[in-house]
Motif scaffolding. Structure first.
Motif, PDB file in Angstrom:
ATOM      1  N   PHE A  45      -4.159   7.804   8.463  1.00 40.56           N
ATOM      2  CA  PHE A  45      -3.772   8.424   6.960  1.00 40.56           C
ATOM      3  C   PHE A  45      -2.450   9.126   7.493  1.00 40.56           C
ATOM      4  CE2 PHE A  45      -7.723   9.000   4.077  1.00 40.56           C
ATOM      5  CZ  PHE A  45      -8.025   7.618   4.309  1.00 40.56           C
ATOM      6  N   PRO A  79     -12.077  -2.304   1.127  1.00 43.89           N
ATOM      7  CA  PRO A  79     -11.029  -1.824   2.494  1.00 43.89           C
ATOM      8  C   PRO A  79     -10.977  -2.786   3.389  1.00 43.89           C
ATOM      9  CG  PRO A  79     -12.843  -0.072   1.769  1.00 43.89           C
ATOM     10  CD  PRO A  79     -12.996  -1.371   0.869  1.00 43.89           C
ATOM     11  N   LEU A  90     -15.112   5.027   3.861  1.00 41.79           N
ATOM     12  CA  LEU A  90     -13.610   4.672   3.545  1.00 41.79           C
ATOM     13  C   LEU A  90     -13.824   3.668   2.188  1.00 41.79           C
ATOM     14  CD1 LEU A  90     -10.776   4.779   4.329  1.00 41.79           C
ATOM     15  CD2 LEU A  90     -11.142   2.422   5.659  1.00 41.79           C
ATOM     16  N   LEU A 122     -11.103   2.423  -1.215  1.00 40.46           N
ATOM     17  CA  LEU A 122      -9.595   2.055  -1.495  1.00 40.46           C
ATOM     18  C   LEU A 122      -9.406   1.491  -3.048  1.00 40.46           C
ATOM     19  CD1 LEU A 122      -6.897   1.026  -0.610  1.00 40.46           C
ATOM     20  CD2 LEU A 122      -7.936  -1.369  -0.152  1.00 40.46           C
ATOM     21  N   ASN A 127      -2.185   0.663  -2.805  1.00 38.85           N
ATOM     22  CA  ASN A 127      -3.211   0.745  -2.338  1.00 38.85           C
ATOM     23  C   ASN A 127      -3.464   2.344  -2.207  1.00 38.85           C
ATOM     24  OD1 ASN A 127      -4.433  -1.704  -2.592  1.00 38.85           O
ATOM     25  ND2 ASN A 127      -3.402  -2.222  -0.523  1.00 38.85           N
ATOM     26  N   TRP A 171      -5.821   4.876  -0.149  1.00 40.00           N
ATOM     27  CA  TRP A 171      -7.034   5.151   0.655  1.00 40.00           C
ATOM     28  C   TRP A 171      -7.693   6.406   0.708  1.00 40.00           C
ATOM     29  CZ3 TRP A 171      -8.861   0.606   3.398  1.00 40.00           C
ATOM     30  CH2 TRP A 171      -7.598  -0.203   3.805  1.00 40.00           C
ATOM     31  N   THR A 172      -9.001   6.391   0.654  1.00 41.90           N
ATOM     32  CA  THR A 172      -9.766   7.881   0.551  1.00 41.90           C
ATOM     33  C   THR A 172     -10.816   7.652   1.689  1.00 41.90           C
ATOM     34  OG1 THR A 172      -9.388   7.874  -1.786  1.00 41.90           O
ATOM     35  CG2 THR A 172     -11.328   9.170  -0.855  1.00 41.90           C
ATOM     36  N   TRP A 173     -10.950   8.639   2.422  1.00 44.31           N
ATOM     37  CA  TRP A 173     -12.052   8.970   3.341  1.00 44.31           C
ATOM     38  C   TRP A 173     -12.992  10.007   2.878  1.00 44.31           C
ATOM     39  CZ3 TRP A 173     -10.507  12.872   7.429  1.00 44.31           C
ATOM     40  CH2 TRP A 173     -11.568  13.247   8.175  1.00 44.31           C
ATOM     41  N   ASP A 220      -5.287   9.765   0.844  1.00 43.55           N
ATOM     42  CA  ASP A 220      -4.016   9.663   1.639  1.00 43.55           C
ATOM     43  C   ASP A 220      -2.880   9.330   0.501  1.00 43.55           C
ATOM     44  OD1 ASP A 220      -2.235   8.883   3.168  1.00 43.55           O
ATOM     45  OD2 ASP A 220      -2.768   7.191   4.231  1.00 43.55           O
TER      46      ASP A 220
END
Length: 298
Positions: A3, A47, A62, A64, A122, A124-126, A137
């Motif tokens: 990230f 993802p 994870l 997306l 896109n 992203w998320t964790w 992110d």
């Protein structure tokens, strides 16, 4: 994968929501390409190419958010509408009025939309359900808000909160510069921003420039406070701490790059890098919170 920016939120630790439950919740708004007459389409994407909507490695999740947006600038619509209006004026002997012009622009937009170029984005998320972190992110809070809004819509009564700390990041960063010191495990790097709190909003920025303690103290004595500060954690990760508690410009240093997966299999490399990233960032975020006086509980 790493990230680049961290917009940080809190979940209960542990968060007793399984990947299977999250997959089912996100599937109600799975991403699909925008139709010819849609300007914007958002939804949850995979993802990994052959996986589900939730990718799991070592209990870390994870997800997306995919976005497809048509590029249809207002200048193009106005240009075409103006040409059409000129044709109408010539044919009928008078220019179209305000209401007619508005309707004309709407018709032009509808005609041009199917031919407009699309751009994909896109975010992203964790999710760390073990330690209770949710990290988007995104460089801006507004972009993170798009993710959070759709996530809260998908997961009913999700117990999500913004990260809160005991002490103001601005006050603490200013103290570190004033004392020419840094908290345990961190070093101060060569980028910072000092901003005046009064009406002038005067700002001084140092970019790849040695921070001379006496010079910085003079700015602080004149009423400026630190709003951004570049730091390095444990000689492993460099980043910039901001006044809003976002961590930006995340960069793994050589000591971590040496441990990144070198396998030729893309899936194994992706999972290895994700596991390394989440393990290190989870510890780093905990240390940042501690350096800011610990977490503030509601």
């Amino acid at each position: 994968m790493w990230f680049k920016n961290l917009q940080i939120y809190r979940l209960p630790a542990p968060w007793a929501f399984t990947p299977e439950q999250l997959e089912a919740a996100l599937s109600t708004n799975a991403f699909s390409p925008a139709s010819s007459n849609e300007l914007l389409r958002q939804g949850w994407d995979k993802p990994r190419p052959n996986g589900g909507l939730v990718h799991v490695v070592n209990n870390q999740m994870l997800i997306l958010l995919g976005t497809e947006k048509k590029l249809l600038p207002a200048t193009v619509i106005n240009q075409v509408a103006k040409a059409r209006a000129a044709e109408m004026e010539e044919a009928q002997g008078f220019a179209p009025g305000k209401k007619a012009m508005k309707e004309l622009k709407e018709r032009v937009a509808d005609e041009l939309l199917p031919r407009a170029f699309s751009i994909r984005g896109n975010v992203w998320t964790w999710i760390d359900p073990v330690n209770g972190w949710l990290v988007v992110d995104a460089a801006s809070p507004a972009k993170a808000d798009e993710v959070i809004k759709l996530l809260l819509k998908a997961v009913d009564r999700m117990p999500l909160e913004s990260l809160r700390v005991q002490r103001s990041p601005v006050g603490v960063m200013t103290e570190w510069l004033q004392a020419d010191d840094s908290p345990s495990g961190f070093t101060v790097d060569m980028d910072t921003e000092l901003r005046a709190t009064g009406e002038s909003k005067a700002a001084v920025r140092y970019v790849r420039h040695t921070l001379e303690a006496d010079e910085v103290r003079r700015h602080i004595a004149a009423g400026k406070q630190c709003t951004r500060l570049a730091m390095t954690w444990e000689s492993k990760i460099s980043f910039t701490l901001t006044e809003s508690l976002a961590l930006k410009g995340i960069k793994p240093l050589d000591v971590l790059k040496e441990t990144e997966s070198s396998t030729r299999n893309d899936d194994e490399r992706f999972d290895g890098d994700f596991m390394l990233m989440t393990g290190e960032l989870s510890k780093m975020m905990a240390d940042v919170v501690e350096a800011l006086g610990g977490e503030a509980k509601a």
